[in-house]
Design an enzyme around this catalytic site. Sequence first.
Site, PDB file in Angstrom:
ATOM      1  N   CYS A   1      -2.396   9.226   2.135  1.00 55.56           N
ATOM      2  CA  CYS A   1      -2.015   8.626   0.850  1.00 55.56           C
ATOM      3  C   CYS A   1      -3.043   9.004  -0.202  1.00 55.56           C
ATOM      4  O   CYS A   1      -2.732   9.085  -1.389  1.00 55.56           O
ATOM      5  CB  CYS A   1      -1.905   7.117   0.982  1.00 55.56           C
ATOM      6  SG  CYS A   1      -3.346   6.373   1.739  1.00 55.56           S
TER       7      CYS A   1
ATOM      8  N   GLU B   1       0.883  -1.174   0.000  1.00 51.22           N
ATOM      9  CA  GLU B   1       0.000   0.000   0.000  1.00 51.22           C
ATOM     10  C   GLU B   1       0.913   1.213   0.000  1.00 51.22           C
ATOM     11  O   GLU B   1       1.363   1.668   1.047  1.00 51.22           O
ATOM     12  CB  GLU B   1      -0.880   0.014   1.262  1.00 51.22           C
ATOM     13  CG  GLU B   1      -1.833  -1.149   1.373  1.00 51.22           C
ATOM     14  CD  GLU B   1      -3.083  -0.973   0.513  1.00 51.22           C
ATOM     15  OE1 GLU B   1      -3.254   0.091  -0.105  1.00 51.22           O
ATOM     16  OE2 GLU B   1      -3.874  -1.926   0.457  1.00 51.22           O
TER      17      GLU B   1
HETATM   18  P1  NAD Z   1       8.045   5.566   4.733  1.00 47.25           P
HETATM   19  O1  NAD Z   1       8.127   4.768   3.490  1.00 47.25           O
HETATM   20  O2  NAD Z   1       9.138   6.514   5.044  1.00 47.25           O
HETATM   21  O3  NAD Z   1       7.949   4.561   5.994  1.00 47.25           O
HETATM   22  C1  NAD Z   1       6.914   3.635   6.120  1.00 47.25           C
HETATM   23  C2  NAD Z   1       7.367   2.468   6.962  1.00 47.25           C
HETATM   24  O4  NAD Z   1       8.322   1.698   6.239  1.00 47.25           O
HETATM   25  C3  NAD Z   1       8.037   2.852   8.272  1.00 47.25           C
HETATM   26  O5  NAD Z   1       7.604   1.955   9.267  1.00 47.25           O
HETATM   27  C4  NAD Z   1       9.509   2.678   7.958  1.00 47.25           C
HETATM   28  O6  NAD Z   1      10.296   2.407   9.097  1.00 47.25           O
HETATM   29  C5  NAD Z   1       9.474   1.479   7.033  1.00 47.25           C
HETATM   30  N1  NAD Z   1      10.594   1.340   6.095  1.00 47.25           N
HETATM   31  C6  NAD Z   1      11.248   2.341   5.443  1.00 47.25           C
HETATM   32  N2  NAD Z   1      12.182   1.802   4.610  1.00 47.25           N
HETATM   33  C7  NAD Z   1      12.090   0.455   4.736  1.00 47.25           C
HETATM   34  C8  NAD Z   1      12.784  -0.642   4.138  1.00 47.25           C
HETATM   35  N3  NAD Z   1      13.754  -0.465   3.242  1.00 47.25           N
HETATM   36  N4  NAD Z   1      12.435  -1.901   4.501  1.00 47.25           N
HETATM   37  C9  NAD Z   1      11.435  -2.093   5.391  1.00 47.25           C
HETATM   38  N5  NAD Z   1      10.762  -1.099   6.006  1.00 47.25           N
HETATM   39  C10 NAD Z   1      11.088   0.162   5.680  1.00 47.25           C
HETATM   40  O7  NAD Z   1       6.633   6.318   4.709  1.00 47.25           O
HETATM   41  P2  NAD Z   1       6.049   7.428   5.710  1.00 47.25           P
HETATM   42  O8  NAD Z   1       6.744   8.711   5.495  1.00 47.25           O
HETATM   43  O9  NAD Z   1       5.959   6.885   7.099  1.00 47.25           O
HETATM   44  O10 NAD Z   1       4.536   7.531   5.173  1.00 47.25           O
HETATM   45  C11 NAD Z   1       4.139   8.303   4.084  1.00 47.25           C
HETATM   46  C12 NAD Z   1       4.032   7.463   2.821  1.00 47.25           C
HETATM   47  O11 NAD Z   1       3.151   6.353   3.034  1.00 47.25           O
HETATM   48  C13 NAD Z   1       3.400   8.229   1.676  1.00 47.25           C
HETATM   49  O12 NAD Z   1       4.074   7.886   0.485  1.00 47.25           O
HETATM   50  C14 NAD Z   1       1.964   7.734   1.651  1.00 47.25           C
HETATM   51  O13 NAD Z   1       1.312   7.882   0.407  1.00 47.25           O
HETATM   52  C15 NAD Z   1       2.160   6.303   2.014  1.00 47.25           C
HETATM   53  N6  NAD Z   1       0.938   5.703   2.534  1.00 47.25           N
HETATM   54  C16 NAD Z   1       0.245   4.844   1.738  1.00 47.25           C
HETATM   55  C17 NAD Z   1      -0.960   4.310   2.181  1.00 47.25           C
HETATM   56  C18 NAD Z   1      -1.753   3.404   1.313  1.00 47.25           C
HETATM   57  O14 NAD Z   1      -2.639   2.724   1.840  1.00 47.25           O
HETATM   58  N7  NAD Z   1      -1.525   3.315   0.028  1.00 47.25           N
HETATM   59  C19 NAD Z   1      -1.432   4.635   3.466  1.00 47.25           C
HETATM   60  C20 NAD Z   1      -0.690   5.492   4.260  1.00 47.25           C
HETATM   61  C21 NAD Z   1       0.501   6.023   3.781  1.00 47.25           C
END
Ligand code: NAD
Length: 509
Positions: free
Chosen positions: A296, A262
């Site tokens: 998102c 997601e």
């Molecule tokens: P992010 O990608 O920085 O982090 C999200 C999560 O992933 C965190 O828990 C982080 O620690 C983890 N993470 C980061 N790199 C990783 C890796 N290489 N391996 C495993 N885990 C890793 O995102 P954010 O800034 O917390 O959230 C915002 C983003 O999330 C936006 O792009 C938004 O659109 C998206 N989002 C999508 C949905 C959806 O349902 N499509 C919902 C909410 C947020």
Amino acid sequence: MTTIPTQAELATLALETARRCGVDLDAVAGDVTTVSPVNGQRVASLARHGAAGVDAAVSRAQDAFLAWRRVPAPARGAAVKRFGELLAEHKDDLAVLVSIEAGKITSEARGEIQEMIDICDFAVGLSRQLYGRTMPSERPGHRLMETWHPLGVVGVISAFNFPAAVWSWNTAIALVCGDPVVWKPSELTPLTSLACHAVLLQALAEHDAPAGLSQVVLGGPEAGEALVGHPGVALLSATGSTRMGSAVGPRVAERFGRSLLELGGNNAAVVAPSADLDLTVRGIVFSAAGTAGQRCTTMRRVIAHRSVADELTDRLSAAYERLPIGNPMADGVLVGPLVNRRAYDAMAAAVEQAQADGGSLVAGGGRVLEDAAPDAFYARPAIVRMEKQSDVVGRETFAPLLYVLPYDDFAEAIALNNAVPQGLSSSVFTSDVAEAELFCSAEGSDCGIVNVNIGTSGAEIGGAFGGEKETGGGRESGSDAWRAYMRRATNTINYSGELPLAQGVDFTV
Ligand code: NAD
């Protein structure tokens, strides 16, 4: 102008609230400082379990799986029902933590917890409806059917902006499907996750669920990576940026695990000449400026018919002028802070780039409350008029930045909607039924969410949630999303006393 709470006020409120939800703060104390976007200051110092914690958690979860999969699904549903009841009791507390850690206004924070309660209701009903199909067999005296079984350990990685609901979508469904959950929440929102988890543990204890059925591993990307690579994780459900998803997806695929991604969105609304502009303006302002642009599904692009683009932009700009910005927990505030300096810098850079690409800034864009909250990042939601969809418009800038683009004919509007790498949410504002139907058709929007006369954000839990292309293709929450959390077995049962082979194959020895 709202008052920004002091460091001591906010930290005390957060810790007392977490304690009321059942968090043992001594057990999770550590040396990693967490910060609230509300004032940019320290909330707590917590442990980081990191990658080392993942292996032990997955192995405990695997033990829990062996017991939980034998519990009848309706009995598993009863535990989730209790979880929903306890969430309702703790709704205000959990919402306070969401506001403190993610910066959401109270109404939206409470909405996030309501969404958790709703998904519990859905999952309880589902626990008696995990249907398999029976198909006519081509062979006499045979029955052909499918059964759905628990899958195994579900790893959940979640983003900061839905620090509670996303986990609950996964967890409520996973639990009724017979799966344990290991959760790696965002490193920005640890107290919210600990509090949600503490509430769930209470429900599970009341239902004698096996230890290890639900666990939280605090940490950053390194902990996420350990979960992603762990062969004991049957389904890895990851919510976050496309950057994160592009690292996660291939790694899970490499070990033949199942992933549910997601990821980011770049959501647009098409505004046709026949649109009811009063309704359209309200729909756009909530979707584009609500949650300070940090959903998102936030609307990032408006594709307006050239004949209405000026009036629409003027009305949007006037509405933006009236948006109350400030402490998200104060009455009347509609726009809280950005999560951190990086988010603000990304917004400022995107506004600058859009202007360099020929756009004109027509509303907002600057930082506010800098004196009252020098360590926090409050931004005035911005609108940039663009003639063309340049590269910066094609990227997701996770902030309240809305691009308004013109179109001349409806096919062009659909093409512009689809001409970005992401495919999460979309909407059309129109009174023309043919346009609305076309937008929803196979030749219309290529997104996972396609709305008519409503904004791009604020989905209900009953539908499947997710999107296409760089959004990752996963579906969570309602409809038949539960299938991702189970494995399907196809059974052929022969009660004929003969052994006819399928497709008429003759293998007589
Ligand atoms: P992010 O990608 O920085 O982090 C999200 C999560 O992933 C965190 O828990 C982080 O620690 C983890 N993470 C980061 N790199 C990783 C890796 N290489 N391996 C495993 N885990 C890793 O995102 P954010 O800034 O917390 O959230 C915002 C983003 O999330 C936006 O792009 C938004 O659109 C998206 N989002 C999508 C949905 C959806 O349902 N499509 C919902 C909410 C947020």
